[in-house]
Structure formats: structure tokens, C-alpha cells
Write an enzyme that holds these catalytic residues in place. Structure first.
Site, PDB file in Angstrom:
ATOM      1  N   ARG A 115     -15.160 -19.813   0.290  1.00 19.15           N
ATOM      2  CA  ARG A 115     -14.139 -18.877   0.736  1.00 19.15           C
ATOM      3  C   ARG A 115     -13.996 -17.748  -0.283  1.00 19.15           C
ATOM      4  O   ARG A 115     -14.122 -17.963  -1.496  1.00 19.15           O
ATOM      5  CB  ARG A 115     -12.821 -19.651   0.848  1.00 19.15           C
ATOM      6  CG  ARG A 115     -11.656 -18.868   1.407  1.00 19.15           C
ATOM      7  CD  ARG A 115     -11.845 -18.530   2.844  1.00 19.15           C
ATOM      8  NE  ARG A 115     -10.583 -18.160   3.482  1.00 19.15           N
ATOM      9  CZ  ARG A 115     -10.511 -17.479   4.620  1.00 19.15           C
ATOM     10  NH1 ARG A 115     -11.615 -17.101   5.242  1.00 19.15           N
ATOM     11  NH2 ARG A 115      -9.352 -17.198   5.165  1.00 19.15           N
ATOM     12  N   THR A 166     -16.110 -14.187  13.855  1.00 13.20           N
ATOM     13  CA  THR A 166     -16.622 -15.152  12.882  1.00 13.20           C
ATOM     14  C   THR A 166     -17.851 -15.690  13.589  1.00 13.20           C
ATOM     15  O   THR A 166     -18.073 -15.375  14.756  1.00 13.20           O
ATOM     16  CB  THR A 166     -15.552 -16.244  12.663  1.00 13.20           C
ATOM     17  OG1 THR A 166     -14.443 -15.642  12.017  1.00 13.20           O
ATOM     18  CG2 THR A 166     -16.025 -17.413  11.838  1.00 13.20           C
ATOM     19  N   THR A 188     -17.678 -15.910   7.907  1.00 12.13           N
ATOM     20  CA  THR A 188     -16.988 -14.786   8.535  1.00 12.13           C
ATOM     21  C   THR A 188     -16.808 -13.621   7.581  1.00 12.13           C
ATOM     22  O   THR A 188     -16.866 -13.782   6.358  1.00 12.13           O
ATOM     23  CB  THR A 188     -15.589 -15.255   9.016  1.00 12.13           C
ATOM     24  OG1 THR A 188     -14.965 -14.214   9.770  1.00 12.13           O
ATOM     25  CG2 THR A 188     -14.669 -15.613   7.858  1.00 12.13           C
ATOM     26  N   ASP A 218      -5.980 -12.443   5.523  1.00  8.97           N
ATOM     27  CA  ASP A 218      -5.637 -13.836   5.878  1.00  8.97           C
ATOM     28  C   ASP A 218      -4.523 -14.388   4.988  1.00  8.97           C
ATOM     29  O   ASP A 218      -4.011 -15.480   5.230  1.00  8.97           O
ATOM     30  CB  ASP A 218      -6.864 -14.746   5.782  1.00  8.97           C
ATOM     31  CG  ASP A 218      -7.651 -14.790   7.086  1.00  8.97           C
ATOM     32  OD1 ASP A 218      -7.241 -14.127   8.050  1.00  8.97           O
ATOM     33  OD2 ASP A 218      -8.675 -15.493   7.139  1.00  8.97           O
ATOM     34  N   SER A 269      -7.640 -20.416   5.573  1.00  6.13           N
ATOM     35  CA  SER A 269      -8.589 -20.190   6.671  1.00  6.13           C
ATOM     36  C   SER A 269      -8.330 -21.181   7.800  1.00  6.13           C
ATOM     37  O   SER A 269      -7.688 -22.211   7.615  1.00  6.13           O
ATOM     38  CB  SER A 269     -10.011 -20.396   6.141  1.00  6.13           C
ATOM     39  OG  SER A 269     -10.941 -20.371   7.197  1.00  6.13           O
ATOM     40  N   GLY A 322     -10.554 -17.264  14.792  1.00  8.93           N
ATOM     41  CA  GLY A 322      -9.296 -17.308  14.040  1.00  8.93           C
ATOM     42  C   GLY A 322      -8.605 -18.649  14.237  1.00  8.93           C
ATOM     43  O   GLY A 322      -9.246 -19.700  14.192  1.00  8.93           O
TER      44      GLY A 322
HETATM   45  O1  DON Z   1     -10.955 -17.784   7.999  1.00  9.74           O
HETATM   46  C1  DON Z   1     -10.320 -17.591   9.025  1.00  9.74           C
HETATM   47  O2  DON Z   1      -9.658 -18.429   9.571  1.00  9.74           O
HETATM   48  C2  DON Z   1     -10.414 -16.241   9.694  1.00  9.74           C
HETATM   49  N1  DON Z   1     -10.723 -15.212   8.761  1.00  9.74           N
HETATM   50  C3  DON Z   1     -11.428 -16.335  10.765  1.00  9.74           C
HETATM   51  C4  DON Z   1     -11.448 -15.108  11.587  1.00  9.74           C
HETATM   52  C5  DON Z   1     -12.096 -15.356  12.879  1.00  9.74           C
HETATM   53  O3  DON Z   1     -12.493 -16.424  13.213  1.00  9.74           O
HETATM   54  C6  DON Z   1     -12.200 -14.231  13.759  1.00  9.74           C
HETATM   55  N2  DON Z   1     -13.051 -14.640  14.867  1.00  9.74           N
HETATM   56  N3  DON Z   1     -13.560 -14.717  15.747  1.00  9.74           N
END
Ligand code: DON
Length: 578
Positions: free
Chosen positions: A103, A388, A406, A430, A459, A481
Site C-alpha cells: 500500500r 482498480t 490500484t 483514501d 483500503s 472501492g
Molecule cells: O484501496 C482502495 O480501497 C481504493 N483505493 C480502491 C479504489 C477502487 O477500487 C476503485 N475501483 N474500481
């Protein structure tokens, strides 16, 4: 459950057990050819890079690393060098899964208020210190068998020689170019072919700067990214655009090997990533709550309000959807209350206890939705923009990889490092942006996920491995997300409780609730086959997000329990290749 439903369900389960359920046919036919393993990702050339690595005798981790570097070329909205993620690895049969956590971190110069007056999602300031190259190197150093150079160079070649853009990528590139007119380097690097105004399927994307960057990483190793010439390019870019990532941040970045979160669900062992992802804890907490109920129990009521209707897929019944939503609501409330970087916050151990789940389950009213604000009125949460990417790999020796990584938003902060050809993340968004400030529009300001120098932002990424009696049965995960955790939950419930085949389990409409906003996202909201279910849920007090659209993109591998044969399942929701 009606007799015909029961019969159909049994047949599907039996067919899967016997290894004869093959859908879609063309994809499954290819799997029948002897192969040293499987790779399932969103992008055909990236999958091919992984498969070629397996054919050269590489392990699942070698293939995963090759796929990840290739996705940085062929799926630039999320595949990355400038972002971060989580890789779950089953090193081999009978061994314990591990998590490589890579991360991003807050730069050393960041403070809790860095983003308080910066509402944007793009630009240099929202960029965290990237983790991907370190994470892939850590995984490769432990579990790779081929030389590092051999797993990075295929991506460098893809960037140098170019590859054919498919429909999904053409659309994605056209969108980002239209929406980001001010990001000059992005406009230059992803410009349509000479003489064209827009990308079209069949065009070729060539990225010479990125090819050079990848070749440097391949030959000089990850240090080139964190201390060498690429680090210098990143720092120069940050200086030029007012970003915070410094030479010291890059030099000090370390990926971590962490112990996964482990839970059980009706006899299955479920392994997900630990904090700083909320994925493993929330998934296990929801499964523990749901385990206290019998799902699928009310189908006898077919024809009654909210029951599954004839001719529609076997789910969701209103009762089961209600229970799943209530489990989601509670786990996501705990996510906001408790979860953050474990190096900075103490995470309560009880969240994944069965006993705690029983207590939460007992608070679920069977006929009425619990208004989210009554669980903790002060902490609303913001919706998450998409992009992502997740991919799954198994090799012929029983090693398996579930990798989600991501840039946060599609194309991250939209900043391409000048001359280096790769995008940077906007992962700083985030974090909880404004300390102490929570509002109904979706800001949260709870302490566990506030910015601090060197801290990892929370995350939802949930690459997941599922085992039964010590044997791998599923490798899965998704983008999306906060919906990620619920997409994985839906897949597991479909397989375990509804005894769907893996294909059906992935295709079935997904549900999402994130505590706040207090709205259910339901893929089948407008499907007439679910009208009665939706009406019944509304009566119970559930509100639906009228914008409910596709949820996730879960490129999965399932292992047939009888034959031991892995089957790759690309999700139809975006595009995908296995
Ligand atoms: O780490 C996370 O949870 C977010 N930054 C992920 C973002 C995400 O999955 C957007 N997607 N489709």
C-alpha cells in the site's frame, strides 16, 4: 424452495462437481488444453504475459509479477507502477497463505490537514509514495523462480512494440483524455494515433517512455525506482507540480509481508488481506454474521412478496438480501470506527470473532432495515469512484496468487511522471480528509484513518483465497472501492449457500451497502425478475441507489473439487481474458 428450483440447483452443483459445467463454451474449451496454470485478468495482452511466464517454467508469483507489470502498460487506468496494492499468495499445497502488502504511504511532509482545503481528486498533492514496484519485488524475491529481468521485460516489450487496443481500453482512454485537458503529459503519452481524434478498437498503443522505465527496472532492479534515476524523475515531477513525495519518502518505502486475516464460513477457510486493508476483516465479519442464519431458507415462499420469481435466477429473495445488507451495514460501520494503518492505530481483535458476530446478528430485525445512522450517527462515508484491477493466477504446483492493485481513481491523480511514462496514484484521498469533520455529504473525520507522515491509507482491496480441508477452491477479488468487499462476499455466498457453479456465482447480480450512504446498490434493481424482491425490501425500509449499475470485475479462478482442475472465469462486466 420449489421442487424445480431444488432440482436445477442440484444439477448445477453436480455438474460443477463433475467438472462438466463449461460456460462460456469458447473460454472453457481453451482451458481444456494442457497448461501449466491459469491467469485471469482484465487485459488480454497482460494475461498472455502471465501465461507465457508460466510456460517458461515460472511460478504463480512469477506470472503474477509479469502480469502486474504488463497491466501497467495495457490497462493504464489501474495497472500501475505508481500505485499500490495487496497480493495474497498460497505458496503451495498444505502451506499457509501470506499477504504481500504494498500500500502507498503518506509522504513525510504530509499532515492531518494536508487535504483539508484541497477537495480535488487529481493533481500532485493527492499522490502517496508508490508501493507497487517494491511489493512485486518482495513477492518475487520470496516466491519467484525466474530471474527478475525475465518477469519485467515482457512488459517493457509490450510498451516498446505496442499492443492492440480493445474496445474497453479505447473507451477508457477517450474518456480520460476528454476529462483531463490540463494534464499535458497524460495528453501526450496517451494521444490517439497520428491523424485520429479518438482511440478506436484495433489501434496500437506504443509507450516508449514507459518502455525505458520498465527496461531500467528490469535491468537495475527495484532500487532504480526508489533510489535511482526513476526516483529522481518522480521527485522532479513532484517539485514541478507541488506534490509532497520526496527522495527520502521513496528511499524509505518498504513493502511488508503480513499475516492474512483468516476466517471460516460453513467449513471453508477464507483468507483476505489484513489492515491497512479493511477487506479481510470486513469480509470475515460479514461471513460470521451470515453464518448465524440459514440462507436460501425462504424460497418456499416463491410467489409471495419479495420471493424469487419463476424464470429468474435463484436469488436474491428479499429475506436473504435483507440479511446480507444488514451484515454489510454493520461491518462497514466498524470499518469507519476502527480501521486504519495498524502501525498507527490499535485494531480491536474482536471484529473477526464468531461471538461478536452473534451479538451483531441478534440485533438484526428480520422484517425491518436498521437505519444506518442509528448504528453511529456521526460518521457518514463518501462514495468511491471506480478503477482498480484484480487478477488471479495458479500454477501447476499448487501455488496461487490473488492480486488487487490500484491507482485509486481511474488513471490515479492523472499526473504522468514527465519522461518516465507512468501514472501516479491519488491514494491520499483514501484517508479521512478533514480531521474531526463528518458531514452528511459523505466526509468522515474519524481518527483511525487520518493522515500522518508515513502512514498507510485504509483500503478496501480484498484479494481472497478460499480453501476447504486444506485444498484451494477459489482465488478471487475485484475492483470497485468499498464495493470490492461486498463483491467478494456475494461470490462466496453464491457458491457456498446457493451452491451455484462458479460461472453463475460471478454472473449473478451483486448487492452492496456500505453503512453510509444508507442506500443499497443492487445490480438487478431494474430487472423485472427482481421487482417483487425490491418492492419487499423497500417495504422493510431499505432505500436503493437509483444509479445502481455494474458492480466490480472479479477475475476469478475456481478449482473443481472433484477433478482438482482450475477453471478461469473472466468477469463479463468490463472485459477480461483467461
Ligand atoms: O484501496 C482502495 O480501497 C481504493 N483505493 C480502491 C479504489 C477502487 O477500487 C476503485 N475501483 N474500481
Amino acid at each position: 424452495m420449489t421442487n424445480s428450483t431444488r432440482t436445477r440447483r442440484s444439477l448445477v452443483a453436480l455438474a460443477w462437481m463433475l467438472g462438466v459445467l463449461v460456460a462460456p463454451a469458447a473460454a472453457e474449451d481453451k482451458a481444456a488444453q494442457p497448461a501449466p496454470g491459469l491467469v485471469v485478468s482484465v487485459s488480454e495482452p497482460a494475461t498472455d504475459a502471465g501465461l507465457a511466464t508460466l510456460r517458461r517454467g515460472g511460478s504463480a508469483v512469477d506470472a503474477a509479477v509479469a502480469t502486474a507489470f504488463a497491466l501497467a502498460v495495457t490497462w493504464p487506468s489501474a495497472g500501475n507502477l505508481g500505485g499500490g496494492g495487496f497480493m495474497m499468495i498460497l505458496p503451495g499445497p498444505g502451506q499457509k497463505p501470506v499477504c504481500v502488502e504494498y500500500r502507498e504511504t503518506a509522504p513525510g511532509a504530509a499532515t492531518p490537514r494536508t487535504l483539508a482545503d484541497y477537495p480535488r481528486l487529481d493533481g500532485h498533492l493527492v499522490c502517496g509514495t508508490p508501493g507497487t514496484v517494491a511489493g512485486l519485488a518482495l513477492a518475487h524475491g520470496r516466491y519467484g523462480t525466474l530471474p527478475w529481468r525475465d518477469v519485467v521485460m515482457p512488459a517493457a516489450r509490450l510498451a516498446r512494440e505496442g499492443f492492440v487496443v480493445d474496445r474497453a481500453l479505447a473507451g477508457s482512454l477517450n474518456r480520460v483524455l476528454r476529462k483531463s485537458p490540463k494534464f499535458a503529459e497524460l495528453q501526450r503519452v496517451f494521444a490517439p494515433p497520428p491523424g485520429k481524434k479518438k482511440w478506436q478498437p484495433g489501434d496500437r498503443l506504443v509507450q516508449p517512455d514507459l518502455a525505458r522505465t520498465l527496461a531500467t527496472i528490469a535491468t537495475a532492479g527495484p532500487a532504480a525506482f526508489y533510489q535511482g534515476p526513476i526516483a529522481e524523475q518522480i521527485v522532479a515531477e513532484m517539485r514541478a507540480g507541488g506534490g509532497l513525495v520526496s527522495k527520502a519518502d521513496l528511499a524509505g518505502y518498504q513493502a511488508r509481508l503480513r499475516e492474512p486475516i483468516h476466517g471460516t464460513y460453513r467449513g471453508y477457510d477464507v483468507f483476505g488481506p489484513p489492515p491497512p486493508s479493511s477487506g479481510g476483516i470486513c469480509l470475515v465479519e460479514m461471513l460470521n454474521i451470515l453464518e448465524t442464519f440459514r440462507l436460501g431458507a425462504d424460497e418456499a415462499g416463491a410467489g409471495g412478496p419479495g420471493a424469487i420469481q419463476a424464470g429468474s435466477p435463484r436469488r436474491w429473495s428479499a429475506r436473504d438480501a435483507h440479511l446480507v445488507i444488514e451484515a454489510m451495514r454493520r461491518a462497514f460501520c466498524d470499518r469507519a470506527r476502527y480501521l486504519g494503518d495498524p502501525d498507527f492505530v490499535r485494531i480491536p481483535a474482536h471484529l473477526t470473532d464468531k461471538q461478536y458476530a452473534r451479538k451483531l446478528a441478534a440485533q438484526i430485525h428480520l422484517e425491518r432495515a436498521t437505519p444506518s445512522e442509528t448504528l453511529a450517527p456521526d460518521v457518514p462515508m463518501a462514495p468511491e469512484p471506480p478503477a482498480t484491477t484484480h487478477f488471479s493466477v495458479v500454477d501447476g504446483n499448487g501455488m496461487a496468487v490473488a492480486n488487487t492493485y490500484t491507482l485509486e481513481n481511474s488513471y490515479g491523480c492523472r499526473v504522468v511522471v514527465r519522461g518516465a511514462g507512468f501514472l501516479l496514484n491519488n491514494e491520499m484521498t483514501d484517508f479521512n480528509r478533514i480531521p474531526g469533520r463528518t458531514d452528511r455529504k459523505g466526509l468522515i473525520g474519524t481518527p483511525p484513518n487520518q493522515i500522518a507522515p508515513g502512514k498507510r491509507m485504509l483500503s478496501s482491496q480484498t484479494p481472497t483465497l478460499v480453501l476447504r480441508d486444506g485444498r484451494l477452491v477459489l482465488v478471487t477479488g475485484s475492483p470497485g472501492g468499498r464495493t470490492i468487499i461486498n463483491t467478494v462476499l456475494c461470490t462466496l455466498v453464491n457458491l457456498v449457500d446457493y451452491r451455484m457453479s462458479p460461472r453463475e456465482a460471478l454472473d449473478a447480480p451483486r448487492l452492496h451497502h456500505a453503512w453510509l450512504p444508507d442506500k443499497v446498490h443492487f445490480e438487478a434493481l431494474k430487472d423485472p425478475g427482481y421487482a417483487a424482491t425490491v418492492a419487499r425490501l423497500r417495504q422493510m425500509g431499505h432505500a436503493f441507489d437509483p444509479r445502481s449499475g455494474k458492480q466490480g470485475d472479479a477475475h476469478t479462478i475456481a478449482i473443481n473439487p472433484t477433478t482438482g482442475r482450475p477453471v478461469g472465469l473472466a468477469d463479463w462486466r468490463i472485459t477480461g481474458k483467461r
